[in-house]
Write a protein that holds these residues in place. Sequence first.
Motif, mmCIF file in Angstrom:
data_model
loop_
_atom_site.group_PDB
_atom_site.id
_atom_site.type_symbol
_atom_site.label_atom_id
_atom_site.label_comp_id
_atom_site.label_asym_id
_atom_site.label_seq_id
_atom_site.Cartn_x
_atom_site.Cartn_y
_atom_site.Cartn_z
ATOM 1 N N SER A 60 0.790 -1.400 0.015
ATOM 2 C CA SER A 60 -0.227 -0.188 -0.098
ATOM 3 C C SER A 60 0.725 1.269 0.167
ATOM 4 C CB SER A 60 -0.858 -0.232 1.362
ATOM 5 O OG SER A 60 -0.348 0.090 2.430
ATOM 6 N N LEU A 61 2.120 1.059 0.631
ATOM 7 C CA LEU A 61 3.041 2.207 0.487
ATOM 8 C C LEU A 61 3.736 2.297 -0.801
ATOM 9 C CD1 LEU A 61 4.443 1.950 4.150
ATOM 10 C CD2 LEU A 61 2.984 3.743 3.289
ATOM 11 N N GLY A 62 3.597 1.445 -1.746
ATOM 12 C CA GLY A 62 4.061 1.438 -3.123
ATOM 13 C C GLY A 62 5.576 1.049 -2.953
ATOM 14 N N CYS A 63 5.862 0.271 -2.052
ATOM 15 C CA CYS A 63 7.400 -0.179 -1.906
ATOM 16 C C CYS A 63 7.252 -1.635 -2.394
ATOM 17 C CB CYS A 63 7.756 -0.269 -0.408
ATOM 18 S SG CYS A 63 9.322 -0.750 0.102
ATOM 19 N N GLN A 64 8.222 -2.018 -3.396
ATOM 20 C CA GLN A 64 8.612 -3.374 -3.590
ATOM 21 C C GLN A 64 9.291 -3.987 -2.626
ATOM 22 O OE1 GLN A 64 10.667 -2.148 -7.787
ATOM 23 N NE2 GLN A 64 9.735 -4.412 -8.011
ATOM 24 N N VAL A 65 8.873 -5.267 -2.671
ATOM 25 C CA VAL A 65 9.474 -6.410 -1.568
ATOM 26 C C VAL A 65 10.365 -7.380 -2.147
ATOM 27 C CG1 VAL A 65 8.962 -7.640 0.431
ATOM 28 C CG2 VAL A 65 7.836 -6.035 0.210
ATOM 29 N N LEU A 66 11.494 -7.559 -2.218
ATOM 30 C CA LEU A 66 12.398 -8.492 -2.772
ATOM 31 C C LEU A 66 12.821 -9.573 -1.824
ATOM 32 C CD1 LEU A 66 14.334 -6.399 -5.708
ATOM 33 C CD2 LEU A 66 11.798 -7.358 -5.589
ATOM 34 N N ALA A 67 12.330 -10.594 -1.634
ATOM 35 C CA ALA A 67 12.690 -11.468 -0.586
ATOM 36 C C ALA A 67 13.189 -12.806 -1.000
ATOM 37 C CB ALA A 67 11.513 -11.650 0.368
ATOM 38 N N ILE A 68 13.884 -13.531 -0.283
ATOM 39 C CA ILE A 68 14.518 -14.896 -0.512
ATOM 40 C C ILE A 68 13.841 -15.893 0.641
ATOM 41 C CG2 ILE A 68 16.255 -14.274 -1.790
ATOM 42 C CD1 ILE A 68 18.256 -14.762 0.583
ATOM 43 N N SER A 69 13.921 -17.072 0.762
ATOM 44 C CA SER A 69 13.760 -18.100 1.664
ATOM 45 C C SER A 69 15.093 -18.561 2.326
ATOM 46 C CB SER A 69 13.127 -19.293 1.187
ATOM 47 O OG SER A 69 13.845 -20.036 0.253
ATOM 48 N N GLY A 70 15.116 -18.635 3.664
ATOM 49 C CA GLY A 70 16.205 -18.949 4.371
ATOM 50 C C GLY A 70 15.993 -20.217 4.796
ATOM 51 N N ASN A 71 17.012 -20.724 5.455
ATOM 52 C CA ASN A 71 17.257 -22.259 6.072
ATOM 53 C C ASN A 71 16.306 -22.502 7.106
ATOM 54 O OD1 ASN A 71 19.086 -20.512 7.765
ATOM 55 N ND2 ASN A 71 19.067 -22.275 9.098
ATOM 56 N N HIS A 72 15.582 -21.367 7.761
ATOM 57 C CA HIS A 72 14.573 -21.864 8.727
ATOM 58 C C HIS A 72 13.012 -21.572 7.974
ATOM 59 C CE1 HIS A 72 16.123 -21.380 13.136
ATOM 60 N NE2 HIS A 72 17.054 -21.336 12.035
ATOM 61 N N ASP A 73 13.028 -21.053 6.815
ATOM 62 C CA ASP A 73 11.722 -21.056 5.964
ATOM 63 C C ASP A 73 11.421 -22.458 5.298
ATOM 64 O OD1 ASP A 73 11.356 -18.224 6.614
ATOM 65 O OD2 ASP A 73 12.938 -17.865 5.119
ATOM 66 N N GLY A 74 9.930 -22.755 5.508
ATOM 67 C CA GLY A 74 9.588 -23.791 4.332
ATOM 68 C C GLY A 74 9.539 -23.277 2.940
ATOM 69 N N ALA A 75 10.381 -23.317 2.171
ATOM 70 C CA ALA A 75 10.559 -22.680 0.655
ATOM 71 C C ALA A 75 9.187 -23.094 0.103
ATOM 72 C CB ALA A 75 11.757 -23.391 0.114
ATOM 73 N N GLU A 76 8.812 -24.180 0.000
ATOM 74 C CA GLU A 76 7.667 -24.573 -0.837
ATOM 75 C C GLU A 76 6.444 -23.943 -0.265
ATOM 76 O OE1 GLU A 76 7.892 -26.439 -3.825
ATOM 77 O OE2 GLU A 76 9.966 -26.299 -3.356
ATOM 78 N N ARG A 77 6.334 -23.938 1.129
ATOM 79 C CA ARG A 77 5.012 -23.270 1.710
ATOM 80 C C ARG A 77 4.882 -21.612 1.381
ATOM 81 N NH1 ARG A 77 2.481 -26.419 5.607
ATOM 82 N NH2 ARG A 77 3.766 -28.270 6.101
ATOM 83 N N ILE A 78 6.076 -20.900 1.563
ATOM 84 C CA ILE A 78 6.109 -19.534 1.418
ATOM 85 C C ILE A 78 6.079 -19.357 -0.309
ATOM 86 C CG2 ILE A 78 7.267 -19.244 3.481
ATOM 87 C CD1 ILE A 78 9.654 -18.273 1.768
ATOM 88 N N ALA A 79 6.351 -20.158 -1.108
ATOM 89 C CA ALA A 79 6.317 -20.133 -2.414
ATOM 90 C C ALA A 79 4.740 -20.010 -3.135
ATOM 91 C CB ALA A 79 6.833 -21.215 -3.258
ATOM 92 N N ILE A 80 3.679 -20.145 -1.870
ATOM 93 C CA ILE A 80 2.291 -20.204 -2.465
ATOM 94 C C ILE A 80 1.991 -18.821 -2.796
ATOM 95 C CG2 ILE A 80 0.093 -20.798 -1.549
ATOM 96 C CD1 ILE A 80 1.072 -23.019 0.016
ATOM 97 N N MET A 81 1.435 -18.662 -3.803
ATOM 98 C CA MET A 81 0.850 -17.308 -4.156
ATOM 99 C C MET A 81 1.821 -16.351 -4.731
ATOM 100 S SD MET A 81 -2.675 -17.511 -3.941
ATOM 101 C CE MET A 81 -3.077 -15.740 -4.080
#
Length: 371
Positions: free
Chosen positions: A73-94
């Motif tokens: 809503s603030l017009g800011c892009q978000v460029l993120a990566i998954s880390g070793n604690h993240d479930g990569a397949e789960r946060i890839a949804i949507m």
Amino acid sequence: MRMFHTSDWHLGRMLYGRSLLEDQSWFLEKVFLPAVERERPACVLLAGDIYDRQVAAVEAIRLFDGTLDRLVSLGCQVLAISGNHDGAERIAIMKSALRRSGVVISTSLEEAMEPVLVEAEGQRAQVFLLPYFDGAQARAFLGDDSLRGENACMEGVLNRMKPLLLPGAAHILVAHCFAAGAAVSDSESVFVGGSGQVSPALFEDFDYVALGHLHGPQRAGDKARYSGSPLKYSVSEAAQKKGFLKLEVSPGSVTACPVETVPLRDVRQLSGSFEELLRKGEEAPCQDYVELTLTDQDPVLLAAERLRPVYPQLLAVLNTWTASAAGERAGKLKGRDDQAVFSAFLRDVCGQEPEEEDLALFREIMEEIRE
């Protein structure tokens, strides 16, 4: 062009059994998002470990969802990566739908070869989003089974990126790894041996490398920096200054300025005699997370229970007497029988001479245990 570099939010983290979601919400809603609204960066670089667990708690997911909504809503892009604690397949949804809103979450090596071009204030920056990966993933992606060790795997992956570098743009890499020579904290899950580290010299083709994984803010060679975690996730981090990095980006030049943040509750280490700490707490009750070290030369019974009313966020109570006395007693009691050890415990810790009734009960219990 302005960017923010942050990492290792670890949403849903626990500290000595205490949930830090309230503290994390405070950082995001009272510190980080207002800074984005005030500074208007072109994008936020989020270098992995968004969540603390691969199967994140519902409350942690809600907090991240609300944060993304506010950033968009603030017009800011978000460029993120998954880390070793993240479930990569789960946060890839949507993530395909999110990309249309300016939120790019990279979870695979294939996506790391699709850099994002950020344009603002007449400047261009090419951002490569390299998620956490292991050796097996690198060997499969590169088709080279001979690669061994994180350094060789990282070098192979980065060599694939070099032909993609766009002339005339700033080149930024976002990665989640352990750079050789960097300092670690107790709260990190890292392999300290050499094969788990990568040389900062591998990053020389980039103007800036936004790293995640290690929780202490620090440099890693000439081009790379860890923003560090925004909060203190272990007592070993008590002296660290937490926050995020504000980047000023232009082709061939990126400067990073630390933005220190004030947490809802700090993590502190205090020491003194029991009476001193109790008096200080009664005069000014401490709401921070604290680890107390007692300097008394005699044992203090029920110290934690008696101190907790004035230190409600008490994490632990340590006693220098315990360590020294335990070592001294162990030396004196070496080779002696169980009853002698029990008798010494009653004298040194309980301050009483063992009575025959006590010893008879002790012998009865020990006999039951042996049986």
